[in-house]
Write a protein that holds these residues in place. Structure first.
Motif, short mmCIF file in Angstrom:
data_model
loop_
_atom_site.label_atom_id
_atom_site.label_comp_id
_atom_site.label_asym_id
_atom_site.label_seq_id
_atom_site.Cartn_x
_atom_site.Cartn_y
_atom_site.Cartn_z
N ALA A 173 0.84 -1.21 0.00
CA ALA A 173 0.00 0.00 0.00
C ALA A 173 0.87 1.25 0.00
CB ALA A 173 -0.92 0.00 1.21
N GLY A 174 1.94 1.24 0.79
CA GLY A 174 2.84 2.39 0.85
C GLY A 174 3.55 2.63 -0.46
N ILE A 175 4.05 1.56 -1.08
CA ILE A 175 4.75 1.70 -2.38
C ILE A 175 3.79 2.19 -3.45
CG2 ILE A 175 5.86 0.38 -4.24
CD1 ILE A 175 7.21 -1.31 -2.05
N ALA A 222 3.09 8.70 4.08
CA ALA A 222 3.60 8.95 5.44
C ALA A 222 2.84 8.11 6.47
CB ALA A 222 3.48 10.43 5.78
N PHE A 223 1.54 7.96 6.26
CA PHE A 223 0.75 7.14 7.18
C PHE A 223 1.22 5.69 7.13
CE2 PHE A 223 -2.80 4.18 7.76
CZ PHE A 223 -3.15 4.47 9.06
N PHE A 224 1.48 5.17 5.93
CA PHE A 224 1.85 3.76 5.81
C PHE A 224 3.25 3.45 6.34
CE2 PHE A 224 -1.63 3.58 2.56
CZ PHE A 224 -2.42 2.67 3.26
N VAL A 233 2.83 12.68 10.40
CA VAL A 233 1.67 12.59 9.50
C VAL A 233 0.75 13.78 9.71
CG1 VAL A 233 -0.27 11.17 8.76
CG2 VAL A 233 1.80 10.07 9.60
N ILE A 234 0.51 14.13 10.98
CA ILE A 234 -0.36 15.27 11.30
C ILE A 234 0.26 16.56 10.80
CG2 ILE A 234 -1.38 16.59 13.20
CD1 ILE A 234 -1.33 13.88 14.81
N PHE A 235 1.55 16.75 11.09
CA PHE A 235 2.26 17.94 10.64
C PHE A 235 2.22 18.06 9.11
CE2 PHE A 235 6.31 19.06 8.61
CZ PHE A 235 6.31 20.42 8.81
#
Length: 432
Positions: A300-302, A372-374, A390-392
């Motif tokens: 998912a990240g890739i 960034a989340f993954f 992730v929030i930033f």
């Protein structure tokens, strides 16, 4: 002159807040991750007990080891930037009508850096775990050293600007925060923003990702699958960045934002400390995800990193061919927009309104935030501080989208209005 998109009060408040609070936050983030088990509650309890004196106590003093590591790394990257061969690349036409020229050797510098770093570890010349062991001192040295660097940039902008894309807005705080020069250089060939943003900041992301992996191996005798997923995804992302580095030189960071505290201090300090923080957390918090979940997160990240890359590639190819290319198998939809430079020349730009860029005006931020989340989610959800980046990033990119929209509205006028009518959403299709 620096442009602001918020009210003067909000602008000043945000600038002064960031100038005042970003440096201590870097130390607090490191301290909480490394010494308080990643727990904000524990750090809060410490300060309830010790007050402001507690910050002074935990703030590491820059040591000679820290300065030596920073100097050797910075000198190595500067040498690679100057000496490695690379093709000649022209940047976009600046507001003053200048066109900067770069040498695209970032990918070569990236591979040389990683090969050298892993090589000196493998042959026992230098143990990267030392970087982690002195991380607080390194961040402390970067905080103060980079502030001095920004002061020197401010003075250079007044005394010896590198191009006509420079000048003061008449306010010292705004000039220091946003910068005096768009393209500051040392001599003819050493571009300062390429160094701070790409060769020091982004390169440190990869170097520290590898460092955290090695440190966890040193502590536990193995690397957890969560750390592997985190490290692989961050390295894929940084590899993508350097593969596409010439495209980055067309973005707001380089082509619009001047070299001041916001960009340069951010890349010299905030990127190595905050952007790498999920890996910093995982060093002492190994999580075993299991093969199946680890693979799901990795894929998912890739995929998100690839979509982010393809968005940028699509627009870059569209610009390179002057619109004479295929977008998703068909001729691109576009708007021909004219604008006037600060020197009075009339220029034209093509605005892409199909493909990824037909979904939303800044759709490429969606896969970037998801990427960034993954690479953070392998830490799971024991401590929310691991998700600070992730929030930033979400706040940063939403603010950047607004700034870019406001800048383009000012630049293109009626053509931008037409563009917004055609591409209705700013970032998230159908929502925002």
């Amino acid at each position: 002159m620096a442009e602001t998109v918020h009210s003067p009060i909000v602008t000043y408040a945000s600038m002064l807040s960031l100038l005042a609070f970003c440096p201590p936050f870097v130390i607090l983030l490191w301290y909480t991750m490394v010494h308080q088990d990643g727990s904000v509650t524990k750090t809060f309890g410490y300060f309830m007990e010790n007050g402001v004196q507690g910050l002074i106590t935990i703030w590491p003093k820059p040591t000679m080891i820290a300065w030596n590591i920073i100097f050797c790394y910075g000198a190595f990257e500067a040498a690679l930037q100057l000496l490695l061969p690379g093709r000649r690349v022209e940047g976009p036409i600046s507001p003053a009508g200048n066109r900067p020229v770069y040498k695209a050797n970032g990918l070569a510098a990236y591979f040389v850096t990683l090969a050298t770093y892993l090589g000196i570890w493998w042959f026992g010349i230098f143990n990267p775990a030392i970087v982690y062991d002195h991380l607080g001192e390194i961040f402390s040295a970067l905080i103060f050293g980079s502030l001095i660097f920004c002061v020197l940039l401010y003075i250079k902008g007044h005394v010896s600007p590198s191009s006509s894309d420079s000048g003061s807005c008449g306010n010292l705080i705004i000039d220091f925060y946003w910068g005096m020069e768009l393209y500051p250089r040392i001599g003819k060939n050493f571009d300062i923003k390429v160094f701070t943003n790409c060769r020091f900041g982004m390169m440190s992301w990869a170097v520290l990702a590898v460092t955290y992996c090695i440190k966890q191996y040193e502590i536990n005798g193995k690397v957890s699958d969560s750390m592997l997923v985190n490290t692989i995804l961050m390295l894929v992302y940084v590899t993508k960045f350097f593969w596409w580095e010439a495209g980055y030189w067309n973005t707001m960071d380089i082509a619009h934002d001047r070299a001041g505290f916001y960009i340069c201090w951010g890349c010299l300090v905030w990127v190595p400390s905050v952007y790498t923080s999920p890996g910093m957390y995982l060093v002492n918090h190994p999580v075993e995800l299991g093969t199946q979940l680890a693979i799901y997160i990795l894929v998912a990240g890739i995929l998100c990193i690839y979509i982010n890359y393809d968005c940028d590639r699509q627009r870059q190819e569209f610009r390179r061919t002057n619109g004479k290319c295929s977008v998703w198998g068909r001729a691109p939809s576009k708007i021909v927009a004219s604008y006037t430079t600060t020197s009075g020349e009339t220029k034209t730009s093509l605005l892409l309104t199909s493909g990824w860029w037909g979904l939303a005006r800044h759709f490429h931020y969606v896969p970037e935030i998801l990427s960034a989340f993954f690479w953070t989610v392998p830490a799971l959800f024991d401590n929310f501080l691991a998700y600070f980046y992730v929030i930033f990033l979400t706040i940063l990119l939403f603010d950047r989208a607004k700034r870019d929209d406001d800048r383009c509205r000012s630049k293109y006028g009626k053509y931008w209005k037409l563009y917004c009518e055609k591409v209705k959403y700013r970032i998230i299709p159908g929502i925002y």
